[in-house]
Design an enzyme around this catalytic site. Structure first.
Site, PDB file in Angstrom:
ATOM      1  N   THR A  99       0.675  -1.092  -0.272  1.00 48.52           N
ATOM      2  CA  THR A  99      -0.239   0.013  -0.131  1.00 48.52           C
ATOM      3  C   THR A  99       1.147   1.166  -0.089  1.00 48.52           C
ATOM      4  O   THR A  99       1.955   1.274   0.073  1.00 48.52           O
ATOM      5  CB  THR A  99      -1.125  -0.238   0.917  1.00 48.52           C
ATOM      6  OG1 THR A  99      -0.116  -0.376   2.131  1.00 48.52           O
ATOM      7  CG2 THR A  99      -1.603  -0.953   1.349  1.00 48.52           C
ATOM      8  N   TYR A 100       0.430   1.829  -0.066  1.00 52.89           N
ATOM      9  CA  TYR A 100       1.193   3.918  -0.248  1.00 52.89           C
ATOM     10  C   TYR A 100       1.935   3.625   0.971  1.00 52.89           C
ATOM     11  O   TYR A 100       1.860   3.819   2.294  1.00 52.89           O
ATOM     12  CB  TYR A 100       0.114   4.953  -0.029  1.00 52.89           C
ATOM     13  CG  TYR A 100       0.519   5.483  -0.492  1.00 52.89           C
ATOM     14  CD1 TYR A 100       1.301   6.353  -1.169  1.00 52.89           C
ATOM     15  CD2 TYR A 100       0.653   7.134   0.068  1.00 52.89           C
ATOM     16  CE1 TYR A 100       1.841   7.112  -2.369  1.00 52.89           C
ATOM     17  CE2 TYR A 100       0.730   8.108  -0.118  1.00 52.89           C
ATOM     18  CZ  TYR A 100       1.953   8.317  -1.559  1.00 52.89           C
ATOM     19  OH  TYR A 100       2.910   9.662  -1.843  1.00 52.89           O
ATOM     20  N   MET A 101       3.274   4.446   0.408  1.00 47.85           N
ATOM     21  CA  MET A 101       4.430   4.061   1.498  1.00 47.85           C
ATOM     22  C   MET A 101       4.818   5.560   2.437  1.00 47.85           C
ATOM     23  O   MET A 101       5.205   5.656   3.552  1.00 47.85           O
ATOM     24  CB  MET A 101       5.347   4.066   1.255  1.00 47.85           C
ATOM     25  CG  MET A 101       6.291   4.871  -0.028  1.00 47.85           C
ATOM     26  SD  MET A 101       5.473   4.201  -1.488  1.00 47.85           S
ATOM     27  CE  MET A 101       5.487   5.781  -2.092  1.00 47.85           C
ATOM     28  N   ARG A 102       3.471   6.353   2.543  1.00 49.76           N
ATOM     29  CA  ARG A 102       3.428   8.313   2.728  1.00 49.76           C
ATOM     30  C   ARG A 102       2.271   8.038   3.865  1.00 49.76           C
ATOM     31  O   ARG A 102       1.439   8.601   3.232  1.00 49.76           O
ATOM     32  CB  ARG A 102       4.044   8.802   1.642  1.00 49.76           C
ATOM     33  CG  ARG A 102       5.527   8.873   0.890  1.00 49.76           C
ATOM     34  CD  ARG A 102       5.695   9.842   0.012  1.00 49.76           C
ATOM     35  NE  ARG A 102       7.073  10.258  -0.233  1.00 49.76           N
ATOM     36  CZ  ARG A 102       7.613   9.226  -1.662  1.00 49.76           C
ATOM     37  NH1 ARG A 102       6.226   8.595  -1.938  1.00 49.76           N
ATOM     38  NH2 ARG A 102       8.865   9.413  -1.844  1.00 49.76           N
TER      39      ARG A 102
END
Length: 333
Positions: A99-102
Site C-alpha cells: 500500500t501507499y508508503m507515505r
C-alpha cells in the site's frame, strides 16, 4: 540441569538501597565485605508475561527499520518502497505489492485484516489468531489519510517473489510483510523467573551489611507473533537492572549457594550518542517536525548541503553545519 551449574547475578541493593558503587574504593570495600558473607536464595518470583506485536509500519518506522537492519538511507528506503508500490507485472499488467508508503496511520482496512486472520489460522494454527483483531493507536498528530504500510495481498509471501524482485526490494518487502502479519497475531507468552540472593557480611564489630543480588531469565511458552518474526526469545527488563541471564539452575528459597568469581565493570558517564539516520527520523517525528513525506528529504538535504557527514551510521556535523546552526539559533526565535 545440574543444580551446581554456575550463573551470573548482579548487585541490586545494599542495605535496602539501590546499589550505587561510585568509585574504586567503594567497590573494594564491598568486595572485602562479600568475601566473608554467606549467600542464600531469599526469594524466587515466577510470572508469565504477555508480549504484543508492534503495529504495522508507517513511513517513519519503515525508514528507521530500513536504516537499522540494512543500512538503507531514508531516501533509498522510499525509492525501494515506491517500486514495490508501483508493482510487478505478473502477466496481466503491473500489480502493486504494498500500500501507499507515505503515511502516519497504523490503521488497517477490515478486508485486509480479515484476509490476514484467515491466512494466519491456515498457516500457523488457530491458536495464533487473537479472539478479536488487534487495534493500534496512531499519534495524535496523524492525519489518517492512508492505511499503514502493508502488503496488498498477504498470501503473496516473500519466498514467492525471489525470482521477480531485486535483492534490496525483496528485503524491504519481507520486512513489511512480516511486520504486518505479526501485528495481526496473538501475543507471545513469556515465562519469567527472577532469583534474589541475599548476602549478609559476617565481619565483627560494625553493623553487618546486607547485599541483594538479582538474576532473571525468561523462556517462550507460546511464540504467538514471534513465529513469523523469527524470534524465539524476548529479553524482559528486570525492574532495576534491565538485564537477563541465559539460564538459572533449579534453586529453592532458603538454599545456600557459593560464589565462584566476581566480575567487576568500570563504567563512565557517556555523552548522548550521535544521531543515526534512524534515530534522527524518530526525533523528527517525536518533535512534530515535518510530515512522513518530508523525512527522507530532510535527511538528504542536510547531507547534500554538507551540514553533516555520514560516518558509518552516524551523522557528524561539519564546520559549515555548526556555523549555519549558530547563525540560525542566533537570528531566529
Amino acid at each position: 540441569m545440574d543444580p551446581r551449574d554456575p550463573f551470573s547475578a548482579r548487585l541490586a541493593k545494599v542495605n535496602d538501597d539501590k546499589a550505587e558503587v561510585g568509585n574504586e574504593e567503594a567497590a573494594r570495600k564491598i568486595l572485602a565485605d562479600l568475601e566473608s558473607s554467606r549467600f542464600k536464595v531469599s526469594k524466587i518470583v515466577n510470572r508469565q508475561l504477555s508480549r504484543k506485536a508492534p503495529p504495522p509500519f508507517i513511513t517513519s518506522t519503515l525508514q528507521q527499520a530500513g536504516s537499522s537492519l540494512y543500512g538503507f538511507t531514508p531516501n533509498r528506503t522510499m525509492r525501494i518502497a515506491q517500486t514495490l508500490y508501483e508493482g510487478v507485472d505478473f502477466g496481466e499488467g503491473p500489480e502493486g505489492l504494498i500500500t501507499y508508503m507515505r503515511t502516519d496511520s497504523v490503521s488497517i482496512a477490515k478486508g485486509a485484516q480479515d484476509a490476514c486472520r484467515e491466512f494466519i489460522g491456515t498457516t500457523y494454527g488457530s491458536d495464533h489468531v487473537p479472539e478479536s483483531p488487534p487495534r493500534f493507536k496512531s499519534r495524535g498528530s496523524a492525519q489518517e489519510a492512508h492505511e499503514a504500510v502493508r502488503p496488498t495481498n498477504v498470501t503473496r509471501r516473500p519466498d514467492d517473489l525471489g525470482s521477480v524482485l531485486k535483492p534490496d526490494e525483496l528485503k524491504l518487502y519481507e520486512l513489511i510483510w512480516k511486520r504486518f502479519v505479526a501485528s495481526q497475531m496473538a501475543p507471545a507468552r513469556i515465562a519469567q523467573r527472577t532469583i534474589e540472593i541475599e548476602a549478609r557480611s559476617e565481619t565483627g564489630g560494625a553493623k553487618p551489611s546486607t547485599y541483594l543480588f538479582r538474576a532473571t531469565t525468561s523462556d517462550v511458552v507460546f511464540p504467538g507473533y514471534m513465529k513469523v518474526t523469527g524470534q524465539d526469545r524476548r529479553k524482559s527488563k528486570d525492574g532495576e537492572t534491565g538485564e537477563e541471564v541465559e539460564k538459572i539452575p533449579p534453586l529453592e528459597e532458603g538454599e545456600s549457594i557459593e560464589h565462584l568469581d566476581w566480575i567487576q565493570e568500570q563504567k563512565f558517564t557517556q555523552p548522548p550518542p550521535r544521531y543515526s539516520e534512524a534515530s534522527l527520523v524518530r526525533a523528527l517525528e517525536e518533535n512534530g517536525v515535518g510530515r512522513p513525506s518530508t523525512y527522507a528529504q530532510v535527511l538528504s538535504t542536510i547531507q547534500s548541503r554538507e551540514y553533516v557527514e555520514r560516518e558509518k551510521r552516524n551523522l557528524m556535523p561539519t564546520d559549515l553545519g555548526m556555523k549555519v546552526n549558530d547563525f540560525l539559533v542566533g537570528n531566529l526565535p
